[in-house]
Scaffold this active site. Structure first.
Site, PDB file in Angstrom:
ATOM      1  N   ARG A  85     -81.496-180.042 -47.498  1.00 39.16           N
ATOM      2  CA  ARG A  85     -81.957-179.712 -45.645  1.00 39.16           C
ATOM      3  C   ARG A  85     -81.464-178.198 -45.446  1.00 39.16           C
ATOM      4  O   ARG A  85     -81.549-177.246 -44.640  1.00 39.16           O
ATOM      5  CB  ARG A  85     -79.323-180.267 -46.302  1.00 39.16           C
ATOM      6  CG  ARG A  85     -79.157-181.565 -45.297  1.00 39.16           C
ATOM      7  CD  ARG A  85     -78.293-181.803 -44.422  1.00 39.16           C
ATOM      8  NE  ARG A  85     -77.924-183.085 -44.526  1.00 39.16           N
ATOM      9  CZ  ARG A  85     -77.167-183.388 -44.399  1.00 39.16           C
ATOM     10  NH1 ARG A  85     -76.090-183.314 -43.728  1.00 39.16           N
ATOM     11  NH2 ARG A  85     -77.297-184.985 -43.831  1.00 39.16           N
ATOM     12  N   ASP A 109     -65.292-177.898 -32.880  1.00 36.92           N
ATOM     13  CA  ASP A 109     -66.882-178.392 -34.872  1.00 36.92           C
ATOM     14  C   ASP A 109     -66.315-177.101 -35.056  1.00 36.92           C
ATOM     15  O   ASP A 109     -66.152-175.641 -34.228  1.00 36.92           O
ATOM     16  CB  ASP A 109     -67.305-178.852 -33.641  1.00 36.92           C
ATOM     17  CG  ASP A 109     -67.772-179.692 -35.195  1.00 36.92           C
ATOM     18  OD1 ASP A 109     -67.852-181.106 -34.972  1.00 36.92           O
ATOM     19  OD2 ASP A 109     -68.303-178.903 -36.029  1.00 36.92           O
TER      20      ASP A 109
HETATM   21  C1  LIG Z   1     -69.358-187.232 -38.917  1.00 33.54           C
HETATM   22  S1  LIG Z   1     -68.810-185.742 -37.329  1.00 33.54           S
HETATM   23  C2  LIG Z   1     -67.675-187.098 -36.672  1.00 33.54           C
HETATM   24  C3  LIG Z   1     -67.795-186.947 -35.306  1.00 33.54           C
HETATM   25  C4  LIG Z   1     -66.828-187.120 -34.472  1.00 33.54           C
HETATM   26  N1  LIG Z   1     -65.143-187.489 -34.506  1.00 33.54           N
HETATM   27  C5  LIG Z   1     -66.570-189.200 -34.930  1.00 33.54           C
HETATM   28  O1  LIG Z   1     -66.292-189.934 -35.273  1.00 33.54           O
HETATM   29  O2  LIG Z   1     -67.529-189.730 -34.404  1.00 33.54           O
HETATM   30  C6  LIG Z   1     -68.124-185.311 -38.504  1.00 33.54           C
HETATM   31  C7  LIG Z   1     -67.732-183.702 -37.730  1.00 33.54           C
HETATM   32  O3  LIG Z   1     -66.674-182.515 -38.391  1.00 33.54           O
HETATM   33  C8  LIG Z   1     -67.066-181.195 -38.540  1.00 33.54           C
HETATM   34  N2  LIG Z   1     -66.574-180.198 -39.768  1.00 33.54           N
HETATM   35  C9  LIG Z   1     -66.514-180.768 -41.148  1.00 33.54           C
HETATM   36  N3  LIG Z   1     -66.045-179.067 -41.560  1.00 33.54           N
HETATM   37  C10 LIG Z   1     -65.099-178.750 -40.220  1.00 33.54           C
HETATM   38  C11 LIG Z   1     -64.167-177.875 -40.658  1.00 33.54           C
HETATM   39  N4  LIG Z   1     -64.109-177.124 -41.298  1.00 33.54           N
HETATM   40  N5  LIG Z   1     -63.950-177.396 -39.556  1.00 33.54           N
HETATM   41  C12 LIG Z   1     -64.870-178.278 -38.012  1.00 33.54           C
HETATM   42  N6  LIG Z   1     -64.926-178.869 -38.110  1.00 33.54           N
HETATM   43  C13 LIG Z   1     -65.912-179.922 -39.194  1.00 33.54           C
HETATM   44  C14 LIG Z   1     -69.129-180.834 -38.481  1.00 33.54           C
HETATM   45  O4  LIG Z   1     -68.875-179.997 -38.156  1.00 33.54           O
HETATM   46  C15 LIG Z   1     -68.868-182.446 -37.890  1.00 33.54           C
HETATM   47  O5  LIG Z   1     -69.840-182.365 -36.679  1.00 33.54           O
END
Ligand SMILES: C[S@@+](CC[C@H](N)C(=O)[O-])C[C@H]1O[C@@H](n2cnc3c(N)ncnc32)[C@H](O)[C@@H]1O
Length: 282
Positions: free
Chosen positions: A40, A151
């Site tokens: 990545r 996010d």
């Molecule tokens: C796998 S996606 C989940 C999306 C949605 N909640 C779902 O369940 O379909 C995880 C998201 O968490 C966000 N994320 C990870 N660490 C984070 C943080 N410290 N603060 C805010 N968002 C975060 C990532 O950028 C990503 O878009």
């Protein structure tokens, strides 16, 4: 176009990135994600003309604007999502809204229903919430609703804010919502694209927010928090602290929804188990 060759990622360089990502986002890469990180980050490094991971790390550390750090976290985070993921949560959401709306004392006290999609990725979760909320309130009225969708990834937020989806991604959307809440838009790529209608878009406010922020700045609290498939990337102390902060944000009777493969079982937290992946603040 010049394609820059990127050198190998050493174990000690991996450790530096691992610690940086953990400190900045709470994402715990563990010891086995070296290939993922290499793949990545190489993409970003090629674009920026970096040939070694060491030089790239130095650049990120010295970039006062924080832009490259944001890009690095963007590249590392996993953003998989889909519309109406875990249908059960949306059925429960509609039932909760109906229950609260039927309680006139509740409506007098709360007036606006507040929902937070924490870790909203490219928006499928908040738009699914918005459709459910709009459709439920359309039938019973009485309450206003606001959805906050946050996010850490600016790239995902930009996509979420656009509110556009490839038409084939609507397969998981209940059919009555598909025609009511999406319109076809012209696309140059030939791909069929649909756009969410203003009535659901207007319910959602998007913003960048890092869940590692030690104290949450939201003053009015939430009736429901969705934090699904986000904590799975955090270690136990980070999860525990985050759930504690969510509990602080929830109104009594409010619910926390977590991802289908997540559980708060092994954590010390003040919420009450309702059913798998659903917890309530008493
Ligand atoms: C796998 S996606 C989940 C999306 C949605 N909640 C779902 O369940 O379909 C995880 C998201 O968490 C966000 N994320 C990870 N660490 C984070 C943080 N410290 N603060 C805010 N968002 C975060 C990532 O950028 C990503 O878009």
């Amino acid at each position: 176009m010049v394609v820059t060759e990127v050198n190998e990622l050493s174990k000690s360089e991996y450790e530096l990135f691992r610690q940086l990502v953990y400190k900045q986002s709470g994402i715990n890469l563990g010891e086995h994600k070296m290939n993922l990180v290499r793949a990545r980050l190489s993409k970003r490094m090629r674009v920026g003309g970096f040939t070694s991971f060491g030089a790239y790390y130095e650049y990120v550390q010295n970039d006062r604007s924080g832009q490259e750090l944001t890009g690095l976290i963007d590249a590392i985070s996993t953003n998989t999502t889909h519309l109406f993921r875990e249908m059960r949560h949306f059925t429960l959401l509609a039932d909760c809204i109906k229950g609260w709306a039927a309680d006139s004392a509740w409506c007098r006290n709360h007036k606006t229903l507040r929902i937070w999609s924490a870790g909203c990725s490219s928006g499928e979760e908040p738009y699914s919430i918005a459709m459910t909320v709009h459709d439920t309130l359309r039938q019973i009225g009485k309450l206003d609703a606001k959805i906050l969708a946050t996010d850490i990834s600016t790239r995902m937020l930009a996509s979420a804010q656009a509110g556009r989806f490839e038409a084939h991604r609507l397969g998981t959307v209940p059919s009555q919502y598909r025609s009511r809440y999406f319109r076809k838009v012209a696309s140059e790529s030939g791909e069929q694209i649909v756009e969410a209608t203003p009535e659901i878009r207007s319910l959602i406010t998007f913003g960048r927010f890092n869940l590692m922020t030690p104290s949450f700045p939201f003053k009015k609290g939430f009736h429901i928090i969705f934090c699904r498939n986000v904590m799975i990337y955090f270690d136990k102390p980070t999860q525990e602290a985050l759930v504690g902060r969510y509990a602080g944000q929830l109104h009594p009777g409010g619910l926390l929804f977590i991802g289908h493969s997540e559980s708060l079982n092994s954590l010390d937290h003040p919420l009450h188990y309702v059913e798998p992946t659903v917890y309530r603040k008493d």
